[in-house]
Scaffold this active site. Structure first.
Site, PDB file in Angstrom:
ATOM      1  N   GLU A 155       0.868  -1.170   0.000  1.00  0.00           N
ATOM      2  CA  GLU A 155       0.000   0.000   0.000  1.00  0.00           C
ATOM      3  C   GLU A 155       0.908   1.224   0.000  1.00  0.00           C
ATOM      4  OE1 GLU A 155      -2.239  -3.247   1.966  1.00  0.00           O
ATOM      5  OE2 GLU A 155      -0.446  -2.231   2.686  1.00  0.00           O
ATOM      6  N   TYR A 214       7.810   1.916  -7.462  1.00  0.00           N
ATOM      7  CA  TYR A 214       7.166   0.611  -7.480  1.00  0.00           C
ATOM      8  C   TYR A 214       6.802   0.185  -8.910  1.00  0.00           C
ATOM      9  CZ  TYR A 214       6.856   1.618  -2.504  1.00  0.00           C
ATOM     10  OH  TYR A 214       7.152   1.945  -1.211  1.00  0.00           O
TER      11      TYR A 214
END
Length: 157
Positions: A104, A116
């Protein structure tokens, strides 16, 4: 990461995440699962000149890894330290035989989202109001691992 790293990790945690910093108990609990034959966690720290400048942690359960936390000191932003920490955590996921890794990230943390994405994470959903007390949404991202049959073939020339 070892128990003696918790105090400097908490300093950096409070500096970077003042509204939703982890508590000492959260780190102690995670480290309790990071040792021994039944370990399900991998936590690491990065130091520069004897000073803690980054940390990260991964939990692994039933073939799924979860990046619990990853952070670098502001003066280390843009140096590749975050990528090195993430690489180590993904290696730990491989060690734990994870077929996917989740995380998250705050919806307003575009810099981390780009990191990411470079590592193959893709958005899969949102967690509304996940970060408290600021009531900030989390973007949920996933990276799956390719099996040898899914990997692209390489042809020699």
């Amino acid at each position: 990461m070892r128990w003696w790293d918790i105090a400097p990790v908490l300093e950096l945690e409070r500096e970077l995440f003042p509204e939703d910093a982890w508590s000492p108990g959260m780190f102690w609990s995670e480290l309790a699962h990071a040792r021994g034959p039944y370990a399900t966690r991998r936590y690491l720290v990065a130091e520069l000149d004897g000073r803690l400048v980054g940390y990260g942690g991964l939990a692994a359960v039933d073939g799924t890894g979860d990046i619990q936390t990853i952070a670098t000191a502001r003066e280390m932003w843009g140096t590749g330290l975050g990528a090195r920490l993430l690489t180590e955590l993904l290696g730990a996921a491989t060690d734990f035989e994870c077929h996917e890794v989740l995380l998250e990230v705050r919806v307003d943390n575009v810099r981390a989202q780009r990191l990411y994405e470079r590592f193959g994470f893709e958005p899969i959903g949102f967690r509304r109001g996940y970060y408290q007390p600021g009531n900030v949404d989390a973007l949920v991202m996933r990276r799956t691992t390719q099996t040898s049959s899914e990997a692209p073939s390489v042809q020699g020339t």
